[in-house]
Design a protein around this motif. Structure first.
Motif, PDB file in Angstrom:
ATOM      1  N   SER A  31       0.845  -1.188   0.000  1.00 41.64           N
ATOM      2  CA  SER A  31       0.000   0.000   0.000  1.00 41.64           C
ATOM      3  C   SER A  31       0.881   1.237   0.000  1.00 41.64           C
ATOM      4  O   SER A  31       2.063   1.179   0.316  1.00 41.64           O
ATOM      5  CB  SER A  31      -0.929   0.015   1.213  1.00 41.64           C
ATOM      6  OG  SER A  31      -0.154   0.073   2.382  1.00 41.64           O
ATOM      7  N   TYR A  32       0.314   2.328  -0.319  1.00 40.62           N
ATOM      8  CA  TYR A  32       1.032   3.589  -0.415  1.00 40.62           C
ATOM      9  C   TYR A  32       1.429   4.057   0.966  1.00 40.62           C
ATOM     10  O   TYR A  32       0.626   4.096   1.867  1.00 40.62           O
ATOM     11  CB  TYR A  32       0.133   4.626  -1.094  1.00 40.62           C
ATOM     12  CG  TYR A  32       0.748   5.988  -1.155  1.00 40.62           C
ATOM     13  CD1 TYR A  32       1.812   6.261  -1.994  1.00 40.62           C
ATOM     14  CD2 TYR A  32       0.247   7.016  -0.350  1.00 40.62           C
ATOM     15  CE1 TYR A  32       2.367   7.508  -2.026  1.00 40.62           C
ATOM     16  CE2 TYR A  32       0.801   8.270  -0.394  1.00 40.62           C
ATOM     17  CZ  TYR A  32       1.873   8.505  -1.236  1.00 40.62           C
ATOM     18  OH  TYR A  32       2.432   9.751  -1.260  1.00 40.62           O
TER      19      TYR A  32
ATOM     20  N   GLN B 239       0.437  11.967  -7.144  1.00 41.44           N
ATOM     21  CA  GLN B 239       0.519  11.477  -8.523  1.00 41.44           C
ATOM     22  C   GLN B 239       0.225  12.592  -9.515  1.00 41.44           C
ATOM     23  O   GLN B 239       0.890  12.722 -10.541  1.00 41.44           O
ATOM     24  CB  GLN B 239      -0.445  10.298  -8.721  1.00 41.44           C
ATOM     25  CG  GLN B 239      -0.329   9.612 -10.064  1.00 41.44           C
ATOM     26  CD  GLN B 239       1.027   8.934 -10.244  1.00 41.44           C
ATOM     27  OE1 GLN B 239       1.566   8.373  -9.276  1.00 41.44           O
ATOM     28  NE2 GLN B 239       1.574   9.001 -11.440  1.00 41.44           N
TER      29      GLN B 239
ATOM     30  N   ASN C  80      -5.778  10.878   5.124  1.00 41.16           N
ATOM     31  CA  ASN C  80      -6.301   9.962   4.111  1.00 41.16           C
ATOM     32  C   ASN C  80      -5.159   9.630   3.123  1.00 41.16           C
ATOM     33  O   ASN C  80      -4.729  10.470   2.346  1.00 41.16           O
ATOM     34  CB  ASN C  80      -7.476  10.623   3.390  1.00 41.16           C
ATOM     35  CG  ASN C  80      -8.231   9.636   2.537  1.00 41.16           C
ATOM     36  OD1 ASN C  80      -7.741   8.535   2.266  1.00 41.16           O
ATOM     37  ND2 ASN C  80      -9.415  10.045   2.094  1.00 41.16           N
ATOM     38  N   ARG C  81      -4.733   8.376   3.188  1.00 44.88           N
ATOM     39  CA  ARG C  81      -3.638   7.963   2.314  1.00 44.88           C
ATOM     40  C   ARG C  81      -4.046   7.899   0.855  1.00 44.88           C
ATOM     41  O   ARG C  81      -3.264   8.173  -0.054  1.00 44.88           O
ATOM     42  CB  ARG C  81      -3.106   6.608   2.763  1.00 44.88           C
ATOM     43  CG  ARG C  81      -2.168   6.758   3.940  1.00 44.88           C
ATOM     44  CD  ARG C  81      -1.498   5.458   4.232  1.00 44.88           C
ATOM     45  NE  ARG C  81      -2.428   4.589   4.929  1.00 44.88           N
ATOM     46  CZ  ARG C  81      -2.169   3.356   5.268  1.00 44.88           C
ATOM     47  NH1 ARG C  81      -0.993   2.814   4.937  1.00 44.88           N
ATOM     48  NH2 ARG C  81      -3.050   2.631   5.896  1.00 44.88           N
ATOM     49  N   TYR C  82      -5.210   7.529   0.574  1.00 48.62           N
ATOM     50  CA  TYR C  82      -5.705   7.405  -0.794  1.00 48.62           C
ATOM     51  C   TYR C  82      -5.701   8.770  -1.479  1.00 48.62           C
ATOM     52  O   TYR C  82      -5.207   8.911  -2.605  1.00 48.62           O
ATOM     53  CB  TYR C  82      -7.096   6.794  -0.787  1.00 48.62           C
ATOM     54  CG  TYR C  82      -7.696   6.664  -2.148  1.00 48.62           C
ATOM     55  CD1 TYR C  82      -7.191   5.747  -3.073  1.00 48.62           C
ATOM     56  CD2 TYR C  82      -8.744   7.493  -2.545  1.00 48.62           C
ATOM     57  CE1 TYR C  82      -7.732   5.649  -4.324  1.00 48.62           C
ATOM     58  CE2 TYR C  82      -9.281   7.390  -3.802  1.00 48.62           C
ATOM     59  CZ  TYR C  82      -8.768   6.450  -4.705  1.00 48.62           C
ATOM     60  OH  TYR C  82      -9.320   6.357  -5.946  1.00 48.62           O
ATOM     61  N   LEU C  83      -6.247   9.803  -0.815  1.00 44.35           N
ATOM     62  CA  LEU C  83      -6.273  11.139  -1.394  1.00 44.35           C
ATOM     63  C   LEU C  83      -4.838  11.689  -1.554  1.00 44.35           C
ATOM     64  O   LEU C  83      -4.511  12.313  -2.564  1.00 44.35           O
ATOM     65  CB  LEU C  83      -7.091  12.079  -0.521  1.00 44.35           C
ATOM     66  CG  LEU C  83      -8.606  11.932  -0.621  1.00 44.35           C
ATOM     67  CD1 LEU C  83      -9.285  12.846   0.402  1.00 44.35           C
ATOM     68  CD2 LEU C  83      -9.078  12.284  -1.993  1.00 44.35           C
ATOM     69  N   GLN C  84      -4.012  11.426  -0.548  1.00 47.07           N
ATOM     70  CA  GLN C  84      -2.640  11.909  -0.619  1.00 47.07           C
ATOM     71  C   GLN C  84      -1.892  11.278  -1.814  1.00 47.07           C
ATOM     72  O   GLN C  84      -1.140  11.942  -2.512  1.00 47.07           O
ATOM     73  CB  GLN C  84      -1.910  11.586   0.685  1.00 47.07           C
ATOM     74  CG  GLN C  84      -0.549  12.205   0.819  1.00 47.07           C
ATOM     75  CD  GLN C  84      -0.606  13.718   0.866  1.00 47.07           C
ATOM     76  OE1 GLN C  84      -1.577  14.304   1.392  1.00 47.07           O
ATOM     77  NE2 GLN C  84       0.407  14.363   0.304  1.00 47.07           N
ATOM     78  N   GLN C  85      -2.194   9.999  -2.071  1.00 49.85           N
ATOM     79  CA  GLN C  85      -1.563   9.327  -3.223  1.00 49.85           C
ATOM     80  C   GLN C  85      -2.006   9.964  -4.523  1.00 49.85           C
ATOM     81  O   GLN C  85      -1.186  10.212  -5.427  1.00 49.85           O
ATOM     82  CB  GLN C  85      -1.912   7.842  -3.197  1.00 49.85           C
ATOM     83  CG  GLN C  85      -1.267   7.089  -4.337  1.00 49.85           C
ATOM     84  CD  GLN C  85      -1.715   5.630  -4.370  1.00 49.85           C
ATOM     85  OE1 GLN C  85      -2.569   5.210  -3.562  1.00 49.85           O
ATOM     86  NE2 GLN C  85      -1.130   4.886  -5.282  1.00 49.85           N
ATOM     87  N   ARG C  86      -3.267  10.276  -4.651  1.00 51.80           N
ATOM     88  CA  ARG C  86      -3.762  10.895  -5.873  1.00 51.80           C
ATOM     89  C   ARG C  86      -3.183  12.290  -6.072  1.00 51.80           C
ATOM     90  O   ARG C  86      -2.820  12.676  -7.186  1.00 51.80           O
ATOM     91  CB  ARG C  86      -5.277  10.977  -5.860  1.00 51.80           C
ATOM     92  CG  ARG C  86      -5.940   9.622  -6.035  1.00 51.80           C
ATOM     93  CD  ARG C  86      -7.394   9.731  -6.295  1.00 51.80           C
ATOM     94  NE  ARG C  86      -7.644  10.380  -7.551  1.00 51.80           N
ATOM     95  CZ  ARG C  86      -8.837  10.718  -8.001  1.00 51.80           C
ATOM     96  NH1 ARG C  86      -9.897  10.441  -7.278  1.00 51.80           N
ATOM     97  NH2 ARG C  86      -8.992  11.320  -9.146  1.00 51.80           N
TER      98      ARG C  86
END
Length: 196
Positions: free
Chosen positions: A4-5, A22, A13-19
């Motif tokens: 996972s990131y 990117q 929020n890891r998902y938002l931070q990854q986006r």
């Protein structure tokens, strides 16, 4: 969990931070690919006179015009040959003549005149050798030598001319030769004996 990131900073929020990261990375790559150099390294533009080369075109046109003229002359000669009745004009009516023949002739005349003058000077000059003086000196030297010498010169030649050799006749297989002396030889021997 290890795939996972994992952000560098703590985030909610890891998902938002990854986006977001990117998107930032994609913007950065797009800017890098579309970036222009600050320093102009394209080099100088080639001048127009070097690209076009008018002198070369002029020389080419002149060469083509010469070739065209030669072709027309050749075609006219061929047409004359075809129209004629087979008579070939192959004799040249002019004579070969050197351009500097006059100058060479003048140089030849000058050299011959100089040679003639040298010849005249040589033939008119009297010899400085006195041949008669040399002959007189030689005769004096011979007379002195004859006066000084014990035996006079020429006596040996006289003796050789007076001698006579006789050969005996050949009998059988034996060959014998004998030499007889004459009276003149005896007298010559007596004169050749040294005086005491």
């Amino acid at each position: 969990m290890h795939r996972s990131y994992q952000p560098l900073k703590p985030v909610t929020n890891r998902y938002l931070q990854q986006r977001w990261e990117q998107n930032n990375f994609d913007d950065h790559r797009r800017k890098v690919s579309s970036a222009l150099p600050v320093v102009d390294n394209k080099g100088m533009r080639t001048p127009a006179h070097v690209q076009l080369k008018l002198k070369k075109l002029q020389l080419q046109d002149e060469r083509l015009s010469i070739i065209d003229r030669d072709n027309r002359l050749l075609a006219s000669r061929l047409a004359d040959i075809v129209c004629s009745k087979g008579v070939v004009d192959h004799r040249n009516q002019y004579h070969l003549r050197s351009l500097n023949a006059d100058r060479r002739r003048e140089e030849l005349l000058l050299v011959s005149r100089q040679n003639q003058a040298i010849y005249q000077r040589i033939t008119s000059r009297q010899s400085e050798y006195r041949r008669q003086l040399w002959l007189d000196d030689w005769e004096k030297a011979e007379r002195r030598r004859d006066d000084i010498s014990r035996y006079p010169r020429g006596l040996a030649e006289k003796q050789r001319s007076n001698r006579k050799v006789k050969f005996a006749a050949v009998e059988g297989s034996e060959r014998s030769t004998s030499c007889s002396t004459t009276d003149t030889d005896r007298t010559d021997r007596q004169t050749l004996e040294p005086l005491k």
